[in-house]
Design a protein around this motif. Structure first.
Motif, PDB file in Angstrom:
ATOM      1  N   PRO A  66      51.065  41.893  31.534  1.00 60.00           N
ATOM      2  CA  PRO A  66      51.275  40.489  31.897  1.00 60.00           C
ATOM      3  C   PRO A  66      52.649  40.190  32.491  1.00 60.00           C
ATOM      4  N   LYS A  67      53.665  40.962  32.146  1.00 62.80           N
ATOM      5  CA  LYS A  67      55.016  40.629  32.631  1.00 62.80           C
ATOM      6  C   LYS A  67      55.172  40.830  34.138  1.00 62.80           C
ATOM      7  N   PRO A  68      54.754  41.951  34.725  1.00 59.67           N
ATOM      8  CA  PRO A  68      54.830  42.029  36.186  1.00 59.67           C
ATOM      9  C   PRO A  68      53.912  41.030  36.878  1.00 59.67           C
ATOM     10  N   ALA A  69      52.764  40.714  36.258  1.00 57.67           N
ATOM     11  CA  ALA A  69      51.887  39.691  36.833  1.00 57.67           C
ATOM     12  C   ALA A  69      52.597  38.347  36.851  1.00 57.67           C
ATOM     13  N   GLY A  71      54.627  33.139  44.001  1.00 59.81           N
ATOM     14  CA  GLY A  71      53.385  32.664  44.583  1.00 59.81           C
ATOM     15  C   GLY A  71      52.339  33.721  44.841  1.00 59.81           C
ATOM     16  N   LEU A  72      52.428  34.843  44.151  1.00 63.23           N
ATOM     17  CA  LEU A  72      51.487  35.939  44.349  1.00 63.23           C
ATOM     18  C   LEU A  72      50.837  36.317  43.026  1.00 63.23           C
ATOM     19  N   GLY A  73      49.934  37.272  43.093  1.00 64.47           N
ATOM     20  CA  GLY A  73      49.285  37.777  41.896  1.00 64.47           C
ATOM     21  C   GLY A  73      48.823  39.199  42.115  1.00 64.47           C
ATOM     22  N   PRO A  74      48.466  39.904  41.047  1.00 64.60           N
ATOM     23  CA  PRO A  74      48.001  41.273  41.196  1.00 64.60           C
ATOM     24  C   PRO A  74      46.630  41.340  41.855  1.00 64.60           C
ATOM     25  N   LEU A 120      55.013  42.034  50.123  1.00 64.06           N
ATOM     26  CA  LEU A 120      54.298  42.025  48.849  1.00 64.06           C
ATOM     27  C   LEU A 120      52.917  41.386  49.012  1.00 64.06           C
ATOM     28  N   GLY A 121      52.886  40.303  49.765  1.00 64.17           N
ATOM     29  CA  GLY A 121      51.620  39.610  49.974  1.00 64.17           C
ATOM     30  C   GLY A 121      50.597  40.453  50.713  1.00 64.17           C
ATOM     31  N   ARG A 122      51.053  41.306  51.624  1.00 62.76           N
ATOM     32  CA  ARG A 122      50.126  42.119  52.427  1.00 62.76           C
ATOM     33  C   ARG A 122      49.672  43.379  51.693  1.00 62.76           C
ATOM     34  N   ALA A 123      50.525  43.916  50.828  1.00 65.61           N
ATOM     35  CA  ALA A 123      50.205  45.177  50.149  1.00 65.61           C
ATOM     36  C   ALA A 123      49.239  44.939  48.981  1.00 65.61           C
ATOM     37  N   ARG A 124      48.576  46.002  48.550  1.00 62.91           N
ATOM     38  CA  ARG A 124      47.734  45.929  47.357  1.00 62.91           C
ATOM     39  C   ARG A 124      48.633  46.112  46.134  1.00 62.91           C
ATOM     40  N   LYS A 125      48.597  45.137  45.239  1.00 60.86           N
ATOM     41  CA  LYS A 125      49.524  45.104  44.115  1.00 60.86           C
ATOM     42  C   LYS A 125      48.796  45.463  42.820  1.00 60.86           C
ATOM     43  N   ILE A 126      49.331  46.432  42.098  1.00 58.16           N
ATOM     44  CA  ILE A 126      48.751  46.891  40.839  1.00 58.16           C
ATOM     45  C   ILE A 126      49.773  46.637  39.736  1.00 58.16           C
TER      46      ILE A 126
END
Length: 280
Positions: free
Chosen positions: A111-114, A121-124, A101-107
């Motif tokens: 607000p709930k998935p964020a 410990g991650l974010g979009p 998850l940390g390496r991939a680009r997250k979209i």
């Protein structure tokens, strides 16, 4: 009189107001927020959220994620991301999944998935300005997705053909997963009771937090011959929707929501909008 003055005098802005709550997962939290404003919360969860009945496709998707085979990840709901991580935990792949998850680009769509990403410990990397599938497409429109492997977490069992066609049209290779389903929660007799109380004018507002809640209410009304009764109820109750998806679903059923947060489509903003609408 300010809210502080009202509290000091023993009154609260929603005193004796009855608010119907079809919410499931965060029902107690939403009820507590409204009760703090003086409301009487009527808990009537309309849908339950369950793991997908066939675990194999979900497990295969999680293994693909943990192996680092997904370049981009689109999360439409926080519930979906949490259930995917629970599957990774069950498979003994939680650490690998979070690293991927940390390496991939997250979209993220809203607000709930964020918030679910923040829990690990991650974010979009890209957050849709408008929390809808169309909002996600608007964000991705300028990007080149040719040859990229894109993981898409669906909203319940909704196939989201529009988003998938958009991504494929931009050259993406899709890996789609539906980690949960919606199922009936309250039995039909309780929903029938809710419709009757709304029609009798004994409910001041109803607060919808998902499209599935709205669809089930109309489905129960239809199967129990209460469509006319439900139609009579709407002018007597203030209808609140947490965001644009719920609002669009209400409009599809011919109902214009009277209450909706202007931005930050979260529980606290929904409660503030209800207070502002029903104050006094």
């Amino acid at each position: 009189m300010t809210d502080a003055d009202a509290m000091a005098n023993g009154t609260r802005p929603l005193r004796d107001r009855v608010i119907a709550l079809p919410e499931t997962r965060e029902l107690d939290r939403l009820a507590t927020l409204l009760e703090a404003e003086g409301a009487r919360a009527w808990r009537c969860p309309l849908v339950a959220i369950l793991d997908a009945p066939d675990a194999a496709p979900v497990e295969a998707w999680v293994r693909e994620l943990a192996a680092g085979k997904l370049d981009d990840l689109i999360f439409l709901t926080g519930e979906g991301l949490r259930r995917l991580l629970a599957t990774a935990e069950r498979l003994g792949l939680r650490e690998e999944a979070i690293s991927a998850l940390g390496r991939a680009r997250k979209i993220t769509r809203g607000p709930k998935p964020a918030r679910a990403l923040k829990e690990v410990g991650l974010g979009p990397d890209i957050a849709a300005a408008v929390p809808t599938s169309r909002g996600v497409m608007d964000e991705l429109g300028p990007l080149d997705l040719r040859g990229r492997r894109v993981g898409v977490q669906l909203y319940g069992q909704e196939p989201n053909h529009e988003l998938r066609a958009f991504l494929e049209g931009k050259g993406a290779e899709l890996s789609v997963v539906a980690p949960y389903i919606y199922a009936p929660a309250s039995d039909a007799t309780k929903v029938v009771e809710l419709v009757g109380e709304m029609a009798a004018g004994r409910v001041d507002a109803i607060a919808f937090t998902s499209a599935s809640q709205i669809d089930r209410l109309f489905e129960v009304a239809r199967t129990n011959g209460l469509e006319a009764t439900l139609a009579q109820a709407w002018p007597r109750v203030r209808v609140a929707a947490i965001g644009p998806i719920a609002s669009e679903t209400l409009r599809r059923h011919g109902i214009e929501p009277a209450i909706q947060p202007e931005k930050a489509f979260v529980m606290k903003r929904l409660v503030s909008a209800i207070v502002e609408s029903l104050r006094g």
